[in-house]
Design an enzyme around this catalytic site. Structure first.
Site, PDB file in Angstrom:
ATOM      1  N   PRO A 121       9.674  46.295   5.461  1.00  0.00           N
ATOM      2  CA  PRO A 121      10.080  45.924   4.089  1.00  0.00           C
ATOM      3  C   PRO A 121       9.586  44.539   3.705  1.00  0.00           C
ATOM      4  O   PRO A 121       9.682  43.593   4.492  1.00  0.00           O
ATOM      5  CB  PRO A 121      11.616  45.971   4.170  1.00  0.00           C
ATOM      6  CG  PRO A 121      11.901  46.947   5.245  1.00  0.00           C
ATOM      7  CD  PRO A 121      10.805  46.785   6.261  1.00  0.00           C
ATOM      8  N   CYS A 122       9.059  44.439   2.484  1.00  0.00           N
ATOM      9  CA  CYS A 122       8.363  43.205   2.093  1.00  0.00           C
ATOM     10  C   CYS A 122       9.207  42.284   1.221  1.00  0.00           C
ATOM     11  O   CYS A 122       8.740  41.220   0.817  1.00  0.00           O
ATOM     12  CB  CYS A 122       7.068  43.557   1.357  1.00  0.00           C
ATOM     13  SG  CYS A 122       7.344  44.450  -0.188  1.00  0.00           S
ATOM     14  N   GLN A 123      10.458  42.664   0.907  1.00  0.00           N
ATOM     15  CA  GLN A 123      11.242  41.866  -0.048  1.00  0.00           C
ATOM     16  C   GLN A 123      11.408  40.418   0.402  1.00  0.00           C
ATOM     17  O   GLN A 123      11.447  39.499  -0.423  1.00  0.00           O
ATOM     18  CB  GLN A 123      12.624  42.497  -0.258  1.00  0.00           C
ATOM     19  CG  GLN A 123      12.586  43.801  -1.029  1.00  0.00           C
ATOM     20  CD  GLN A 123      12.437  45.000  -0.114  1.00  0.00           C
ATOM     21  OE1 GLN A 123      11.969  44.881   1.012  1.00  0.00           O
ATOM     22  NE2 GLN A 123      12.820  46.160  -0.596  1.00  0.00           N
ATOM     23  N   TYR A 154       9.312  38.593   1.822  1.00  0.00           N
ATOM     24  CA  TYR A 154       8.075  37.831   1.648  1.00  0.00           C
ATOM     25  C   TYR A 154       7.569  37.834   0.211  1.00  0.00           C
ATOM     26  O   TYR A 154       6.631  37.105  -0.118  1.00  0.00           O
ATOM     27  CB  TYR A 154       6.958  38.414   2.528  1.00  0.00           C
ATOM     28  CG  TYR A 154       7.348  38.686   3.955  1.00  0.00           C
ATOM     29  CD1 TYR A 154       7.958  37.714   4.744  1.00  0.00           C
ATOM     30  CD2 TYR A 154       7.103  39.932   4.534  1.00  0.00           C
ATOM     31  CE1 TYR A 154       8.313  37.972   6.065  1.00  0.00           C
ATOM     32  CE2 TYR A 154       7.444  40.198   5.850  1.00  0.00           C
ATOM     33  CZ  TYR A 154       8.053  39.227   6.608  1.00  0.00           C
ATOM     34  OH  TYR A 154       8.396  39.482   7.908  1.00  0.00           O
TER      35      TYR A 154
END
Length: 407
Positions: A115-117, A119
């Site tokens: 999950p990229c949230q 970053y």
């Protein structure tokens, strides 16, 4: 070559690899809606191989339900979708399920992006603590545990550009060190989906790693492919107004030609999810002004330029581009998961239709084929699309890997 897809979402990465002939052994994903989508996609591929695609078409036409569709599919196919959050508590159980699917086979490649949230620019701007304490900063450690467990030759790790600078760059340095300790070399590039033929400007970090004993170099992706523009991409879709939908057989306006055939197979004739969300009159007036400004002045309309009676937000000093049109004669700006909340950032360029993008249009911009069905609801579908890796980009990455491996 055998592939495991981690943090799989709706399966954009694995879709591209599968289209290039790779064998996807397992998908690991925690979101139940995305898992249903993955199971339905597995059903599609199985029925296609068995020359029984009529069953899948009956499902899309709502002649049979999902449970009846799944009854046609062997359990070992559906069980390839492992619905679980990856955590310290669950990881051994996930390993056991994958081992049961593997049999005597080995894992050649692991793909996926945590999950990229933690970053992302949007995630950091919304969090008072700038995501510094978010546990998702360290989800890459689970990815590395899978590398240690299955010892694949290669891995593909996708994420937002923010991973390079998160916590002053210490996250990325820690990732590189951990990969080296696990016996892997790596390289990375910031790649744009539009250079792979996708109708969208979408920059992402693509890390490719290889086992230290495996001779490999990062592929050369410099020969970019011109993307199809939005006008061509939407050419065969029927017109809609806000709140309308057109689905079923016989709905396409024309036969798929040229680059559109990468999205819609020439023989495919069932349109799904061409659904436009309803809008209030205030938003529809704004949409008209946004399209008018672009058509006449070739620029975006700022929020503080709206007539006062249309301004409903107290904040008219920042986020001035909160209404944005997708341009007809180029590629789209980045599709993100927020499209599930509202369509203000994805206004259709045809003023006569006066609406935001339909689910199928958003899926096409992400390069999902028209025979790909997103499960459970319009909102869930938009979220899955926004979070996905464009399959066409994944397909061309997979093709480059294959060429280098076999050379």
């Amino acid at each position: 070559m055998n592939v495991i897809d981690l943090f799989a979402g709706a399966g954009g990465l694995s879709e591209g690899f599968r289209q290039e002939g790779y064998k996807v052994l397992a998908h690991v994903e925690m979101d139940k809606n995305a898992c249903n989508t993955l199971r339905t996609r597995e059903a599609f591929f199985y029925l296609k191989e068995q020359d029984q695609l009529e069953i899948y078409k009956q499902y899309l036409l709502k002649e049979i339900g999902r449970s009846e569709l799944y009854k046609s599919i062997p359990s070992n196919i559906l069980n390839k979708v492992i619905e679980s959050e990856i955590s310290n508590k669950s990881i051994k159980g996930i390993f056991a399920k994958i081992d049961g699917l593997l049999g005597n086979e080995k894992v050649d490649i692991i793909i996926g992006g945590p999950p990229c949230q933690a970053y992302s620019t949007a995630g950091i701007s919304r969090d008072p603590n700038k995501m510094k304490d978010d546990p998702r900063n360290y989800f890459y450690r689970y990815y590395i545990r899978f590398l240690k467990e299955y010892n694949p030759k290669l891995f593909i790790f996708e994420n937002v550009k923010g991973i390079l600078t998160a916590k002053g760059g210490t996250i990325f340095e820690s990732l590189k060190k951990s990969l080296s300790n696990a016996g892997y070399e790596m390289d990375y590039r910031v790649l744009n989906a539009k250079n792979f033929g996708v109708a969208q400007s979408r920059e992402r970090v693509i890390i490719i790693g290889w086992r230290s004993d495996f001779h490999f170099n990062y592929p050369d992706f410099s020969n970019s492919v011109k993307s199809i523009n939005i006008r061509e991409l939407f050419k065969d879709l029927p017109k809609l107004h806000a709140g309308q939908k057109k689905e079923g057989q016989g709905q396409y306006l024309s036969v798929a030609k040229g680059n559109l055939k990468e999205i819609r197979d020439t023989n495919w004739d069932i349109l799904t999810y061409h659904i436009a969300r309803p809008n209030n009159q205030n938003d529809l007036q704004i949409y008209e002004l946004v399209v008018d400004t672009w058509d006449k002045e070739d620029r975006g309309l700022k929020y503080n330029e709206l007539p006062k009676d249309l301004i409903t937000h107290k904040n008219s000093e920042s986020f001035l581009d909160r209404y944005k049109m997708v341009q007809y004669d180029s590629c789209s700006h980045t599709i993100v998961a927020h499209i599930s909340k509202d369509g203000h950032y994805y206004i259709h360029p045809d003023k006569k239709q006066n609406r935001s993008l339909s689910v199928r249009e958003a899926a096409r911009i992400q390069s999902f084929p028209d025979d790909f069905y997103f499960e459970d609801s319009r909102t869930a579908a938009f979220k899955q699309i926004g979070n996905a890796v464009p399959p066409l980009m994944a397909k061309k990455i997979a093709r480059h890997l294959k060429a280098q491996i076999f050379n």
